[in-house]
Design a protein around this motif. Structure first.
Motif, PDB file in Angstrom:
ATOM      1  N   PHE A 233      -5.951 -15.850  -5.078  1.00  0.00           N
ATOM      2  CA  PHE A 233      -6.747 -14.458  -5.385  1.00  0.00           C
ATOM      3  C   PHE A 233      -5.577 -13.327  -5.411  1.00  0.00           C
ATOM      4  O   PHE A 233      -4.390 -13.232  -4.904  1.00  0.00           O
ATOM      5  CB  PHE A 233      -7.833 -14.228  -4.234  1.00  0.00           C
ATOM      6  CG  PHE A 233      -7.339 -13.905  -2.836  1.00  0.00           C
ATOM      7  CD1 PHE A 233      -6.780 -12.306  -2.605  1.00  0.00           C
ATOM      8  CD2 PHE A 233      -6.886 -14.856  -2.086  1.00  0.00           C
ATOM      9  CE1 PHE A 233      -6.337 -11.982  -1.446  1.00  0.00           C
ATOM     10  CE2 PHE A 233      -6.278 -14.574  -0.838  1.00  0.00           C
ATOM     11  CZ  PHE A 233      -6.115 -13.233  -0.368  1.00  0.00           C
ATOM     12  N   ALA A 234      -6.218 -12.118  -6.117  1.00  0.00           N
ATOM     13  CA  ALA A 234      -5.418 -11.061  -6.226  1.00  0.00           C
ATOM     14  C   ALA A 234      -6.292  -9.669  -6.180  1.00  0.00           C
ATOM     15  O   ALA A 234      -7.535  -9.906  -6.903  1.00  0.00           O
ATOM     16  CB  ALA A 234      -4.550 -10.834  -7.473  1.00  0.00           C
ATOM     17  N   LYS A 235      -6.103  -8.656  -5.523  1.00  0.00           N
ATOM     18  CA  LYS A 235      -6.893  -7.306  -5.631  1.00  0.00           C
ATOM     19  C   LYS A 235      -6.006  -6.235  -5.697  1.00  0.00           C
ATOM     20  O   LYS A 235      -4.984  -6.131  -5.446  1.00  0.00           O
ATOM     21  CB  LYS A 235      -7.659  -7.314  -4.108  1.00  0.00           C
ATOM     22  CG  LYS A 235      -8.374  -8.504  -3.567  1.00  0.00           C
ATOM     23  CD  LYS A 235      -8.919  -8.404  -2.202  1.00  0.00           C
ATOM     24  CE  LYS A 235      -9.568  -9.336  -1.581  1.00  0.00           C
ATOM     25  NZ  LYS A 235     -10.144  -9.187  -0.091  1.00  0.00           N
ATOM     26  N   VAL A 236      -6.756  -5.086  -6.316  1.00  0.00           N
ATOM     27  CA  VAL A 236      -6.012  -3.877  -6.333  1.00  0.00           C
ATOM     28  C   VAL A 236      -6.770  -2.826  -6.081  1.00  0.00           C
ATOM     29  O   VAL A 236      -8.165  -3.108  -6.701  1.00  0.00           O
ATOM     30  CB  VAL A 236      -5.215  -3.604  -8.030  1.00  0.00           C
ATOM     31  CG1 VAL A 236      -6.660  -3.838  -9.133  1.00  0.00           C
ATOM     32  CG2 VAL A 236      -4.659  -2.390  -8.067  1.00  0.00           C
ATOM     33  N   GLY A 237      -6.416  -1.927  -5.428  1.00  0.00           N
ATOM     34  CA  GLY A 237      -7.591  -0.865  -5.221  1.00  0.00           C
ATOM     35  C   GLY A 237      -6.922   0.304  -5.048  1.00  0.00           C
ATOM     36  O   GLY A 237      -5.680   0.683  -5.089  1.00  0.00           O
ATOM     37  N   TYR A 238      -7.900   1.489  -5.282  1.00  0.00           N
ATOM     38  CA  TYR A 238      -7.374   2.978  -5.283  1.00  0.00           C
ATOM     39  C   TYR A 238      -8.303   3.667  -4.394  1.00  0.00           C
ATOM     40  O   TYR A 238      -9.725   3.420  -4.380  1.00  0.00           O
ATOM     41  CB  TYR A 238      -7.553   3.575  -6.702  1.00  0.00           C
ATOM     42  CG  TYR A 238      -7.279   4.977  -6.794  1.00  0.00           C
ATOM     43  CD1 TYR A 238      -5.892   5.306  -6.745  1.00  0.00           C
ATOM     44  CD2 TYR A 238      -8.266   5.820  -6.835  1.00  0.00           C
ATOM     45  CE1 TYR A 238      -5.649   6.810  -6.713  1.00  0.00           C
ATOM     46  CE2 TYR A 238      -7.938   7.135  -6.883  1.00  0.00           C
ATOM     47  CZ  TYR A 238      -6.434   7.812  -6.765  1.00  0.00           C
ATOM     48  OH  TYR A 238      -6.479   9.010  -6.768  1.00  0.00           O
TER      49      TYR A 238
ATOM     50  N   SER B   9       0.724  -1.154  -0.113  1.00  0.00           N
ATOM     51  CA  SER B   9       0.185  -0.015  -0.007  1.00  0.00           C
ATOM     52  C   SER B   9       0.736   1.234   0.213  1.00  0.00           C
ATOM     53  O   SER B   9       1.724   1.433   0.959  1.00  0.00           O
ATOM     54  CB  SER B   9      -0.852   0.089   1.199  1.00  0.00           C
ATOM     55  OG  SER B   9      -1.698   1.152   1.126  1.00  0.00           O
ATOM     56  N   GLN B  10       0.721   2.218  -1.105  1.00  0.00           N
ATOM     57  CA  GLN B  10       1.380   3.384  -1.103  1.00  0.00           C
ATOM     58  C   GLN B  10       0.594   4.432  -1.529  1.00  0.00           C
ATOM     59  O   GLN B  10      -0.072   4.220  -2.629  1.00  0.00           O
ATOM     60  CB  GLN B  10       2.403   3.260  -2.175  1.00  0.00           C
ATOM     61  CG  GLN B  10       3.575   4.231  -2.211  1.00  0.00           C
ATOM     62  CD  GLN B  10       4.403   4.176  -0.826  1.00  0.00           C
ATOM     63  OE1 GLN B  10       4.852   3.426  -0.554  1.00  0.00           O
ATOM     64  NE2 GLN B  10       4.626   5.690  -0.269  1.00  0.00           N
ATOM     65  N   GLY B  11       0.591   5.593  -0.739  1.00  0.00           N
ATOM     66  CA  GLY B  11      -0.604   6.437  -1.243  1.00  0.00           C
ATOM     67  C   GLY B  11      -1.911   6.030  -1.336  1.00  0.00           C
ATOM     68  O   GLY B  11      -2.451   5.465  -0.395  1.00  0.00           O
ATOM     69  N   ALA B  12      -2.476   6.222  -2.469  1.00  0.00           N
ATOM     70  CA  ALA B  12      -3.866   5.923  -2.753  1.00  0.00           C
ATOM     71  C   ALA B  12      -4.091   4.518  -3.322  1.00  0.00           C
ATOM     72  O   ALA B  12      -5.130   3.880  -3.225  1.00  0.00           O
ATOM     73  CB  ALA B  12      -4.389   6.868  -3.665  1.00  0.00           C
ATOM     74  N   TRP B  13      -2.985   3.814  -3.657  1.00  0.00           N
ATOM     75  CA  TRP B  13      -3.031   2.543  -4.200  1.00  0.00           C
ATOM     76  C   TRP B  13      -2.619   1.342  -3.109  1.00  0.00           C
ATOM     77  O   TRP B  13      -1.891   1.515  -2.235  1.00  0.00           O
ATOM     78  CB  TRP B  13      -1.864   2.312  -5.384  1.00  0.00           C
ATOM     79  CG  TRP B  13      -2.266   3.198  -6.346  1.00  0.00           C
ATOM     80  CD1 TRP B  13      -2.029   4.640  -6.769  1.00  0.00           C
ATOM     81  CD2 TRP B  13      -3.321   2.897  -7.678  1.00  0.00           C
ATOM     82  NE1 TRP B  13      -2.673   5.096  -8.125  1.00  0.00           N
ATOM     83  CE2 TRP B  13      -3.366   4.051  -8.557  1.00  0.00           C
ATOM     84  CE3 TRP B  13      -3.929   1.780  -7.982  1.00  0.00           C
ATOM     85  CZ2 TRP B  13      -4.064   4.043  -9.660  1.00  0.00           C
ATOM     86  CZ3 TRP B  13      -4.843   2.082  -9.161  1.00  0.00           C
ATOM     87  CH2 TRP B  13      -5.018   3.002  -9.883  1.00  0.00           C
ATOM     88  N   SER B  14      -3.437   0.056  -3.403  1.00  0.00           N
ATOM     89  CA  SER B  14      -2.894  -1.056  -2.866  1.00  0.00           C
ATOM     90  C   SER B  14      -3.043  -2.125  -3.687  1.00  0.00           C
ATOM     91  O   SER B  14      -4.168  -2.195  -4.649  1.00  0.00           O
ATOM     92  CB  SER B  14      -4.041  -0.945  -1.433  1.00  0.00           C
ATOM     93  OG  SER B  14      -5.298  -1.340  -1.844  1.00  0.00           O
TER      94      SER B  14
END
Length: 788
Positions: free
Chosen positions: A781-786, A734-739
C-alpha cells in the motif's frame, strides 16, 4: 483473589511476570503523559475522567493509529490494533461476504455495542446465517463509518449494559468524531496483493468550517473501490467429461466492492449557553460476490445447458445503504448539566442474483431470465434520550456526580420479497429470493430509565455505581447493575475492578428474519430454510419463544506506571452468559419432517431457527504495555506489546426438543458448540516498534494469532489450525503539510493452513473463512496526504 479456574491456568503467572518485568505495550496506541491524561468519555458520565483514572479497561486508538495501517476499512484497522477484536474475512457465505461481523473478546458480534459520539448506533439488517464466525448475529456495520471523520476510537473492554443498555455485554466501541472549525486534509491511497489482484484505491477528505461566532461544521467524505481476490482451488468435482474439470471455476476471497460515504457533524451556540449539536452520515457499498460453481452436469440435468453449456457461477450483487442522524441540545441550568437528543438510524440491504437461472423456467430456453431481484432487508432505530447530571457535595474527596436519565427507543425490521421468478419453483440458483411468506414489517418499542453515581471517595479510591431498568413491548423487562472502583496503592500502582450484570434483548432480526437459500451442509449443497420462531415450520421443529440473554461480569485489573513513559495494565475477567441467542444447527430433515414442511408449502431439505439453548462462560486476560524512549538527536521510539487470551466453555445446553429427538436430530450440534467456544483464536499477541527521526518514520509490527478449531458434523473431518505469525512494515515521510506513507502488510506472505480434502468441496475451499487474518497473502500500500 482470582477465580479458582483462573488460578489454575498456566498463562496467569506468565502474564503477571511479564507485566511486572517487561512491561512493553499494546494496541499500537501512543502513550506519553499527555495520552494518559486524555479525558475519556466511554464508561463514565464524568467530564474529567482521564485514561489513567479509568476504572475499567479502555483502549484509545487515535486517528494517526488508524491511518498507519494499510487498510481502508475501520473494522480491519481495529483488528490490526486490538488483541481483543477478531475480524475474519468470510467468503462463499452470501450476504456475510458483503457485511462482515467483528467479535470482541471472543463473544458474539452482536454482544458489543457501538456508539458514535456516545450515541447508540443502529445495528445492521443482514443476519449472518451461513457457516462463518458470528453465525446468527446482526451486528453494527463498522465499515459504514468513514475513517476520515474519526478523531479516535475508545474501546471499553467491560460489560456496560447498566450504563448503555442492551448489547453491551462484551464491551463498547465508541467512535469519537473530529470537532472544531480548524484543520482538514485530503489523502489518496492505493494498494494491491502480491498476486496482483485485490487492487484498491481510495480518496478521502476532511474539512472544518466556522458556523456563526462560536459554532463549527465538519465534513468528511470517502470514496473507494476494491477488486476481488481469489484463492479458490481447482475444481475436481464430477466426471472427467466436465469441460472445466481441473480449472479454477469458483471465487474464494474478498468480493468486488465500491463504497461512498459522507459524514457531517457540527455544533452551534444558542442563547443562554445552550448548544445545538448533531451529526449525520450516509454510506453506500456495492458488492459483487459469488456462490458455488454449478457444473455442466448440473446445468444439463436442470435443463439450462443451452444457457450455460460449460456450467455457471451465480453472482450476488448487493447494495448496502446506511443512514444515521443525531440532533440534540445541551446546556446547564440550576446546577444541572442536561442533554436531550433524537437519534435515528437505518441500514438497508438489497440483493440481485445475476449469471444464474431459475430451473423451473428452463422451458423458456434462451429466453429464460438470468438476473433476478431477490428482495432485501431493512433495520431501523429511532431513539429519544434525555439525561441530566449534577455534582453533590457529600464531604468526600471530590463531589459525587449524579446522573439520571430516560430514553424511548423504537425499532423496526422489514423483509421485502423479491420478484416472483426469484423465488418461485425453487428460485434463482445460488440465492433464491425472499418469498412473500418471508416478507413483513415488525416493530417494537423500549422504555428505559437509569441512574449513575460516580465519585472520588478518598484521595486514593474512586467508585461508580450504575443501575438501569428497561421494558420491551415484545418480551418484557430487563435490569442491569454495575459497581466499579479503582484504588491507587502508590502513584505508580493502582488496582481496579468491576462487578456487573447485563442483558441483550433478542433483536427483531433474530425474531423475524426468514429465508430459503442454497447452503453448504456437510459438504453438500442443499436448500435450507431459516424459519422465524413463531412460524408453523419452526414450531413443527420444536421452537420456543425467545427471551433476553443475561450476563454476569467480573474483572480485576492492575495498572503500573513506573515512569512517565512506561505504562502497563493487566485485566483478568469472567463473563457468564445465560440463554445465549444463536441459530440452531442445520437440521437435515428426514422424509417425515420434509412432508410436514411440504404441507406448509416449504420445499426444503434442511431447516434452522433461533433459540436460547446455551449458557457459556468466558474467561480471559488482557495485557497492555507501552514504552516511549527519547534518543535526543537520533529521534524517538515507541514500543508496543498487547496480549489477549480468551477461553470459552459451555455451562449448559438446553434439553433437545422431543420432536427432534424422535427424528434423530440435535438442536445444538458439535459444530454450533465449536463456533461458540473454539472457532476464534484462543489468544492474540501484538508487538510493534515505531521510530521517528525528523521528517521520517518507520514502523515494524508483528502479530501472532493463536490456535483455533473448525469442527464438522463428523469428528473425523475436524481441523485445528496452528498459531500464525504475521509481520507488517511501513515507512513514512512528513514535511509541512505533506505526508507520504508506504508499506507491506503480511511481509512474509503467510497464509493459513489449507483446508483438508474432506472439507474442500471438490478442491474449491482452499482456505477456511474462520481465518482471523483472511487468506489474501502479502499486500502493498501507499498513501499521500495534504493537510491544513
Amino acid at each position: 483473589m482470582l477465580p479458582s479456574r483462573l488460578r489454575s491456568r498456566p498463562f496467569v503467572p506468565h502474564l503477571l511476570a511479564l507485566a511486572a518485568a517487561t512491561a512493553l505495550p499494546a494496541a499500537a496506541q501512543s502513550t506519553d503523559v499527555a495520552t494518559l491524561q486524555q479525558v475519556v468519555v466511554t464508561g463514565t458520565r464524568r467530564v474529567d475522567r482521564t485514561l489513567a483514572q479509568s476504572e475499567s479497561a479502555v483502549d484509545v486508538i487515535s486517528a494517526a493509529d488508524l491511518q498507519r495501517t494499510g487498510t481502508t476499512e475501520l473494522a480491519t484497522a481495529l483488528a490490526q490494533l486490538l488483541p481483543a477484536l477478531n475480524f475474519p474475512r468470510p467468503s462463499l457465505t452470501d450476504a456475510s461476504d458483503a457485511v462482515r461481523p467483528a467479535q470482541l473478546r471472543g463473544l458474539s458480534p452482536d454482544q458489543a455495542l457501538v456508539l458514535v459520539d456516545g450515541k447508540r448506533r443502529h445495528t445492521g439488517a443482514v443476519v449472518n446465517i451461513n457457516g462463518s464466525q458470528g453465525r446468527g448475529s446482526a451486528p453494527t456495520d463498522l465499515n459504514a463509518i468513514p475513517v476520515a471523520a474519526i478523531e479516535r476510537v475508545e474501546v471499553l473492554r467491560d460489560g456496560a449494559a447498566a450504563q448503555y443498555g442492551s448489547d453491551a455485554i462484551a464491551g463498547v466501541i465508541n467512535i469519537v468524531l473530529k470537532k472544531g472549525a480548524k484543520g482538514g486534509g485530503v489523502s489518496a491511497q492505493a494498494g494491491s496483493t502480491d498476486r496482483g489482484d485485490g487492487r484498491r484505491g481510495q480518496l478521502d477528505a476532511s474539512l472544518g468550517l466556522g458556523l456563526g461566532d462560536a459554532g463549527w461544521l465538519r465534513l468528511a467524505l470517502e470514496t473507494g473501490h476494491q477488486q476481488r481476490t481469489n484463492r479458490a482451488g481447482v475444481d475436481t468435482r464430477d466426471a472427467a467429461t466436465e469441460p472445466r474439470k481441473g480449472q479454477v471455476n469458483n471465487r474464494l476471497g474478498d468480493p468486488d466492492s465500491t463504497k461512498r460515504a459522507l459524514l457531517v457533524n457540527g455544533q452551534a451556540e444558542l442563547a443562554g449557553g445552550v448548544q445545538l449539536y448533531g451529526h449525520a452520515s450516509f454510506s453506500q457499498r456495492d458488492t459483487t460476490s459469488a456462490a458455488f460453481w454449478r457444473t455442466q452436469a448440473t446445468a444439463a440435468s436442470n435443463g439450462v445447458a443451452a444457457l450455460y453449456p460449460e456450467g455457471f457461477l451465480p453472482l450476488e450483487n448487493s447494495r448496502t445503504r446506511d443512514l444515521a442522524a443525531v440532533l440534540g441540545v445541551r446546556g446547564e441550568s440550576a446546577g444541572w448539566r442536561w442533554d436531550v437528543s433524537l437519534n435515528h438510524g437505518s441500514n438497508r440491504f438489497d440483493i440481485e442474483v445475476a449469471n444464474t437461472a431459475n430451473y423451473s423456467l428452463a422451458s423458456l430456453g434462451a429466453a429464460s431470465p438470468t438476473r433476478f431481484d431477490a428482495g432485501g432487508l431493512r433495520n431501523q432505530q429511532t431513539l429519544l434520550n434525555a439525561d441530566a447530571s449534577r455534582e453533590l457535595d457529600w464531604g468526600l474527596a471530590s463531589p459525587v456526580v449524579l446522573t439520571a436519565g430516560a430514553e424511548v427507543r423504537e425499532e423496526r425490521y422489514e423483509v421485502t420479497a423479491g420478484q416472483p421468478n426469484s423465488y418461485s419453483g425453487g428460485g434463482a440458483s445460488g440465492f433464491p429470493g425472499f418469498q412473500p411468506s418471508n416478507a413483513g414489517s415488525h416493530r417494537r418499542h423500549d422504555v428505559a430509565v437509569y441512574a449513575d453515581l460516580e465519585s472520588q471517595l478518598t484521595q486514593h479510591l474512586s467508585a461508580t455505581a450504575a443501575l438501569r431498568a428497561e421494558h420491551y413491548s415484545d418480551f418484557g423487562r430487563a435490569t442491569a447493575a454495575k459497581l466499579s472502583g479503582r484504588y491507587a496503592v502508590h502513584p505508580a500502582v493502582a488496582l481496579r475492578g468491576t462487578l456487573s450484570t447485563g442483558f441483550r434483548a433478542p433483536s427483531l432480526a433474530q425474531q423475524y428474519f426468514a429465508t430459503t437459500s442454497t447452503n453448504l451442509i456437510n459438504g453438500t449443497l442443499v436448500e435450507a430454510g431459516t424459519f422465524t420462531v413463531p412460524s408453523a415450520a419452526a414450531q413443527s421443529l420444536g421452537a420456543r419463544p425467545l427471551k433476553a440473554e443475561t450476563s454476569r461480569n467480573i474483572s480485576v485489573g492492575l495498572q503500573l506506571t513506573p515512569t512517565r513513559d512506561w505504562q502497563t495494565t493487566l485485566d483478568l475477567y469472567q463473563v457468564d452468559i445465560d440463554d445465549r441467542i444463536l441459530l440452531s444447527a442445520n437440521l437435515t430433515l428426514p422424509a417425515a419432517l420434509k412432508a410436514v414442511l411440504a404441507a406448509q408449502g416449504l420445499q426444503v431439505s434442511a431447516g434452522r431457527y433461533f433459540t436460547n439453548a446455551l449458557d457459556t462462560r468466558t474467561r480471559g486476560a488482557d495485557l497492555v504495555s507501552t514504552w516511549r524512549q527519547d534518543w535526543g538527536a537520533a529521534g524517538r521510539s515507541d514500543f508496543t506489546l498487547a496480549y489477549g487470551y480468551t477461553h470459552n466453555t459451555v455451562r449448559r445446553v438446553a434439553d433437545n426438543p422431543a420432536v427432534l429427538t424422535a427424528n434423530a436430530l440435535t438442536l445444538i450440534d458439535r459444530v454450533t458448540l465449536a463456533r461458540a467456544t473454539v472457532s476464534s483464536p484462543k489468544d492474540k499477541l501484538l508487538l510493534s516498534a515505531e521510530h521517528r527521526w525528523g521528517a521520517w518514520s518507520g514502523r515494524l509490527a508483528a502479530t501472532r494469532y493463536g490456535r483455533y478449531e473448525v469442527r464438522q458434523a463428523s469428528a473425523a473431518n475436524d481441523q485445528a489450525f496452528s498459531p500464525a505469525w504475521l509481520a507488517d512494515v511501513s515507512v513514512g515521510w512528513s514535511q509541512g503539510a505533506w505526508s507520504v506513507d508506504a508499506g507491506i502488510d503480511n511481509l512474509t506472505d503467510r497464509y493459513p493452513e489449507r483446508v483438508i480434502a474432506a472439507n474442500a468441496v471438490g478442491g474449491i475451499l482452499s482456505y477456511s473463512s474462520f481465518s482471523p487474518f483472511g487468506f489474501n497473502g502479502r499486500q502493498y500500500f501507499a498513501k499521500v496526504g495534504y493537510r491544513w
